[in-house]
Write a protein that holds these residues in place. Sequence first.
Motif, PDB file in Angstrom:
ATOM      1  N   THR A 279      -0.270  10.410  -1.074  1.00 32.38           N
ATOM      2  CA  THR A 279      -1.401  10.782  -1.935  1.00 32.38           C
ATOM      3  C   THR A 279      -1.128  12.161  -2.505  1.00 32.38           C
ATOM      4  N   LYS A 280      -1.514  12.320  -3.783  1.00 30.48           N
ATOM      5  CA  LYS A 280      -1.351  13.627  -4.424  1.00 30.48           C
ATOM      6  C   LYS A 280      -2.557  14.496  -4.105  1.00 30.48           C
ATOM      7  N   VAL A 281      -2.303  15.778  -3.922  1.00 29.81           N
ATOM      8  CA  VAL A 281      -3.401  16.716  -3.683  1.00 29.81           C
ATOM      9  C   VAL A 281      -3.011  18.068  -4.274  1.00 29.81           C
TER      10      VAL A 281
ATOM     11  N   THR B 156      -7.920  18.756   9.996  1.00 25.68           N
ATOM     12  CA  THR B 156      -8.306  18.277   8.674  1.00 25.68           C
ATOM     13  C   THR B 156      -7.034  17.812   7.976  1.00 25.68           C
ATOM     14  N   LEU B 157      -7.162  16.784   7.157  1.00 23.86           N
ATOM     15  CA  LEU B 157      -6.005  16.290   6.424  1.00 23.86           C
ATOM     16  C   LEU B 157      -5.802  17.131   5.174  1.00 23.86           C
TER      17      LEU B 157
ATOM     18  N   PRO C 215       0.821  -1.207   0.000  1.00 23.32           N
ATOM     19  CA  PRO C 215       0.000   0.000   0.000  1.00 23.32           C
ATOM     20  C   PRO C 215       0.854   1.255   0.000  1.00 23.32           C
ATOM     21  N   SER C 216       0.351   2.290  -0.665  1.00 23.81           N
ATOM     22  CA  SER C 216       1.060   3.563  -0.678  1.00 23.81           C
ATOM     23  C   SER C 216       0.439   4.481   0.362  1.00 23.81           C
ATOM     24  N   PHE C 217       1.298   5.060   1.162  1.00 25.72           N
ATOM     25  CA  PHE C 217       0.826   6.014   2.156  1.00 25.72           C
ATOM     26  C   PHE C 217       1.009   7.444   1.665  1.00 25.72           C
TER      27      PHE C 217
ATOM     28  N   THR D 267      -1.538  16.881   8.224  1.00 24.70           N
ATOM     29  CA  THR D 267      -2.690  17.771   8.382  1.00 24.70           C
ATOM     30  C   THR D 267      -2.518  18.977   7.469  1.00 24.70           C
TER      31      THR D 267
ATOM     32  N   GLN E 166      -8.567  18.750  -1.557  1.00 25.71           N
ATOM     33  CA  GLN E 166      -8.451  18.753  -3.015  1.00 25.71           C
ATOM     34  C   GLN E 166      -9.363  19.828  -3.634  1.00 25.71           C
TER      35      GLN E 166
ATOM     36  N   VAL F 142      -4.869  16.090   2.354  1.00 27.45           N
ATOM     37  CA  VAL F 142      -5.402  15.386   1.176  1.00 27.45           C
ATOM     38  C   VAL F 142      -6.928  15.543   1.055  1.00 27.45           C
ATOM     39  N   MET F 143      -7.580  15.985   2.130  1.00 25.80           N
ATOM     40  CA  MET F 143      -9.033  16.223   2.066  1.00 25.80           C
ATOM     41  C   MET F 143      -9.363  17.579   1.442  1.00 25.80           C
TER      42      MET F 143
ATOM     43  N   THR G 195      -0.291  10.564   3.853  1.00 27.94           N
ATOM     44  CA  THR G 195      -1.720  10.811   4.090  1.00 27.94           C
ATOM     45  C   THR G 195      -1.974  11.424   5.468  1.00 27.94           C
ATOM     46  N   ARG G 196      -1.045  11.219   6.412  1.00 32.92           N
ATOM     47  CA  ARG G 196      -1.273  11.714   7.777  1.00 32.92           C
ATOM     48  C   ARG G 196      -1.072  13.219   7.913  1.00 32.92           C
TER      49      ARG G 196
END
Lengths: 213, 319
Positions: A46-48, A106-107, A42-44, A66, A112, A109-110, A63-64
């Motif tokens: 993420t592109k944003v 909030t993360l 798994p990849s941890f 913030t 976007q 990656v959320m 991904t962690r």
Amino acid sequence: MPRPDSSDLTRREFLVIGSTAVAATMVSPLVKGQNPAAPDAPSFLTKVSFNVNGKPCALELDTRTTLLDALREHLHLTGSKKGCDHGQCGACTVIVGGRRINSCLTLAVMQQGNHITTIEGLGTPEKLHPMQAAFVKCDGYQCGYCTPGQICSAVAMLDEIKAGIPSHVTADLTARPQLTNPELRERMSGNICRCGAYSNIADAITETAGRIV
Amino acid sequence: MRAFTYERARSPAEAAAAAARHPGAKFIAGGTNLLDLMKLEIETPAHLIDVNGLALDKIEATADGGLRIGALVRNTDLAADERVRRDYAVLSRALVAGASGQLRNMATTAGNLLQRTRCPYFYDTNQPCNKRTPGSGCGAIGGFSRQHAVVGVSEACIATHPSDMAVALRILDATVETIRPDGSTRTIAIAEFHRLPGDQPHLDTVLMPGELITAVTLPKPLGGAHFYHKVRDRASYAFALVSVAAIVQRDGTGRVALGGVAHKPWRVEAAEAELPRGAKAVAARLLEGAKPTHENAFKLKLVERTLGALLAEAKGVQP
């Protein structure tokens, strides 16, 4: 901030250079989230991509991360402060899509596609936002650590009153809320000031509201 | 925080199916409670399903005169909705009594229902907690229990549910709409949605693994005067020691529910028949069988007095 001698390293630049040197020796498969031996691992990461203070930003993040850490550690916008890191103090308040939020809860990656405004995007030392100028004039701080969050929160809070959003102390839910001292104190309760500059913060907000509401 | 993989769901059915594919996955919307708990490693999901992109952010009128509130409607928007302020004022009042402006801008309707307890033993991973680690014991029983439950408690857990919004939904007889990983949907009455701790306090609600809330529906307005009185240690931005939601009609009848006293929003329909007889009679029925600790017995009196103040105000505002 202008520096008298631009050849000197600032404390922040010194720390950044030091930590980059350490980080360069620590890149590991875990950090990269990719294990060449196991392509299905798994990849941890993420592109944003989102927009900060009018500038588009594209990041690939653990991904962690913030939103607060992305702003401070990856985009080097260190105006937003980390106080409690649990949404209790409000020092990390930024404005996303016109709404104030705790960027620590909030993360990144959320976010976007979102438009984010930090204290750096509200005004500059040469051209202060009216709320920033009022905080200076009314002495709305002491140590200044909570101030970026206070100012971002106050700017968006005035918009919430204009939009007719009620608060706990709004007597008549069907009438337009007014900017009274009890209203602004209730609405700013998510921003803690350990120096206790509250009465001057309230003055600064009231002064700004008188000019822009 | 433990490492996790992440995906953005594009439909409710896809989100629920993704949860079934990833054991230990969690949905994330506002994130205000989940991320707090993940930072403390109380919640350790291996996979997060971001549901913010689902089109569940509308408040729509229903055919029978009620409102259907999308799961992603933010607390601020729900409290500010003109129809909610006018017809379901107890819900607006409860929402703005909770959290801070920043948090209400992030927190969603579904997420508010799914908040975990604020019990300090749940939050302290060095302490036993049957809710966090089933079978480890309860630090609150015999410990610092001032803010804990007084009714519906068990030998395993005396935690309270922290939501204000849920208390208002309880007297409004809201229903919760969900979708499950197999694509089937169901409707759960708010009275059945939250559980009592019993011997399985790690289960807060009746939701099945992977089940996603899609909406909360309110029946047609009840009229009457709406109240939400919250008693807490600070004037703002604190969880309730005791809260009372009430709708009082002109003839003195009405509905009452309590927050801060149980593992779920606490309503005893039989107690509402006592409303014309006053707060003492109502509180006695509401709190029948209460098992307070030595530190939180004050809540019994506090409920009666808060309800008494509310009913006095109700008499004052009735024409």
